[in-house]
Design a protein around this motif. Structure first.
Motif, PDB file in Angstrom:
ATOM      1  N   HIS A 137      32.532  32.591  -3.019  1.00  9.96           N
ATOM      2  CA  HIS A 137      33.182  33.690  -3.741  1.00  9.96           C
ATOM      3  C   HIS A 137      33.969  33.236  -4.971  1.00  9.96           C
TER       4      HIS A 137
ATOM      5  N   GLU B  46      30.095  41.610  -1.072  1.00 14.22           N
ATOM      6  CA  GLU B  46      30.704  42.460  -0.073  1.00 14.22           C
ATOM      7  C   GLU B  46      29.762  43.433   0.602  1.00 14.22           C
TER       8      GLU B  46
ATOM      9  N   THR C  53      45.491  39.517   3.943  1.00 16.18           N
ATOM     10  CA  THR C  53      45.730  38.338   3.094  1.00 16.18           C
ATOM     11  C   THR C  53      47.153  38.359   2.552  1.00 16.18           C
TER      12      THR C  53
ATOM     13  N   ARG D 282      39.721  39.702  -5.500  1.00 18.03           N
ATOM     14  CA  ARG D 282      38.283  40.014  -5.331  1.00 18.03           C
ATOM     15  C   ARG D 282      38.073  41.177  -4.374  1.00 18.03           C
ATOM     16  N   ARG D 283      38.921  41.274  -3.362  1.00 21.68           N
ATOM     17  CA  ARG D 283      38.810  42.412  -2.443  1.00 21.68           C
ATOM     18  C   ARG D 283      39.082  43.722  -3.180  1.00 21.68           C
TER      19      ARG D 283
ATOM     20  N   ASN E 233      41.812  35.861  -3.565  1.00 18.34           N
ATOM     21  CA  ASN E 233      41.086  36.582  -2.515  1.00 18.34           C
ATOM     22  C   ASN E 233      41.463  38.068  -2.513  1.00 18.34           C
TER      23      ASN E 233
ATOM     24  N   GLU F  28      41.764  38.218   8.015  1.00 23.45           N
ATOM     25  CA  GLU F  28      41.048  37.593   6.921  1.00 23.45           C
ATOM     26  C   GLU F  28      40.982  36.107   7.215  1.00 23.45           C
TER      27      GLU F  28
ATOM     28  N   GLU G 175      30.282  40.490  -7.236  1.00 22.98           N
ATOM     29  CA  GLU G 175      31.016  41.461  -6.443  1.00 22.98           C
ATOM     30  C   GLU G 175      30.100  42.240  -5.512  1.00 22.98           C
TER      31      GLU G 175
ATOM     32  N   LEU H  86      37.777  46.625   3.337  1.00 27.86           N
ATOM     33  CA  LEU H  86      38.167  45.604   2.364  1.00 27.86           C
ATOM     34  C   LEU H  86      39.658  45.659   2.076  1.00 27.86           C
TER      35      LEU H  86
ATOM     36  N   ASN I  69      36.328  44.645  -5.572  1.00 25.29           N
ATOM     37  CA  ASN I  69      35.168  45.198  -4.854  1.00 25.29           C
ATOM     38  C   ASN I  69      35.389  46.645  -4.446  1.00 25.29           C
TER      39      ASN I  69
ATOM     40  N   LYS J 224      41.498  43.936   4.785  1.00 20.65           N
ATOM     41  CA  LYS J 224      41.432  42.484   4.643  1.00 20.65           C
ATOM     42  C   LYS J 224      42.322  41.998   3.502  1.00 20.65           C
ATOM     43  N   ALA J 225      42.394  42.781   2.422  1.00 16.01           N
ATOM     44  CA  ALA J 225      43.292  42.422   1.318  1.00 16.01           C
ATOM     45  C   ALA J 225      44.740  42.425   1.803  1.00 16.01           C
TER      46      ALA J 225
END
Length: 253
Positions: free
Chosen positions: A71, A210, A131, A106-107, A103, A34, A206, A124, A110, A127-128
């Motif tokens: 974002h 993405e 993070t 939001r992931r 972050n 990320e 959203e 996603l 989504n 990536k979450a």
């Protein structure tokens, strides 16, 4: 025969220049990384130097500022840049940690909004989790058991996505209720640990945020668009022309 070769080479050039360039332009990137989290780690490293390297931290932050603004709105970036200008190391790090929590939120939001899209949701979630990996040392320093619990919740969230399998083989049904429960646990815990008043991230959309990758991936194969038929029509004309010339040559021979 020369005409046949000419058309053949034209066909090859058309195929190589029209279709592949579109295809090569698409890339998911590394799903296990990320950008904002990587920037946080690099900034923290610079800020831990003696003396703290605020100039380098600002330069690193600028690489992700646009994404953060898009974002989360402009406020988070303004706060980070103001702290950098004031050479307030602790505030810069704290603001970046808050951005990482947002972050993750939001992931996960989504994923819930597009839960039936397995590939996108899995990417996603990766990536979450990437993070969270950046924040994990902070949690571990306070409560190692809590860090372990959060990792377990990410695992549960991954399992909740199910698996479409391959031609039905290995198919596993998804369970959005399990995902929602893990999401709630993860976000509630992070919000409390990092002292955020809210996980609302501003005006980002959203769906718009993405989906560009997925849209870009399908764009050149979307035959509902007239423009995508042009390369195919050109190829068919060139190939038919080459075949016609070849047949005529054969008849004359």
């Amino acid at each position: 025969m020369k005409s046949f070769r000419f058309f053949f080479y034209i066909a090859v050039i058309v195929i190589l220049n029209l279709i592949p360039l579109k295809a090569f332009a698409y890339s998911y990137g590394d799903p296990n990384k990320e950008a904002v989290a990587e920037a946080y780690k690099e900034m923290k490293e610079k800020l831990n130097e003696q003396p703290p390297n605020f100039a380098a931290a600002k330069e690193i932050f600028e690489t992700v500022k646009e994404e953060i603004d898009m974002h989360m709105g402009p406020e988070p970036s303004k706060a980070v840049l103001a702290a950098i200008e004031e050479k307030d190391r602790q505030t810069v790090i704290k603001d970046m940690e808050n951005i990482l929590v947002l972050n993750i939120a939001r992931r996960l939001d989504n994923i819930e909004a597009n839960f039936d899209q397995y590939d996108t949701s899995k990417r996603l979630l990766a990536k979450a989790f990437a993070t969270y990996e950046a924040l994990s040392p902070v949690i571990q320093g306070k409560d190692p058991a809590l860090d372990k619990q959060l990792r377990t919740e990410f695992d549960k969230a991954l399992q909740s996505l199910g698996n479409p399998g391959l031609f039905g083989v290995g198919e596993k049904k998804s369970d959005i209720n399990v995902f929602k429960k893990s999401k709630e646990t993860i976000l509630t815990t992070l919000q409390k640990q990092f002292g955020l008043k809210s996980l609302k991230v501003g005006h980002f959309s959203e769906n718009a945020a993405e989906k560009p990758d997925a849209v870009q991936k399908k764009e050149w194969t979307d035959l509902s668009k007239v423009k995508n038929w042009i390369p195919l029509v050109v190829i068919v004309i060139v190939v038919l022309g080459a075949a016609l010339i070849y047949v005529r040559r054969r008849k004359r021979a």
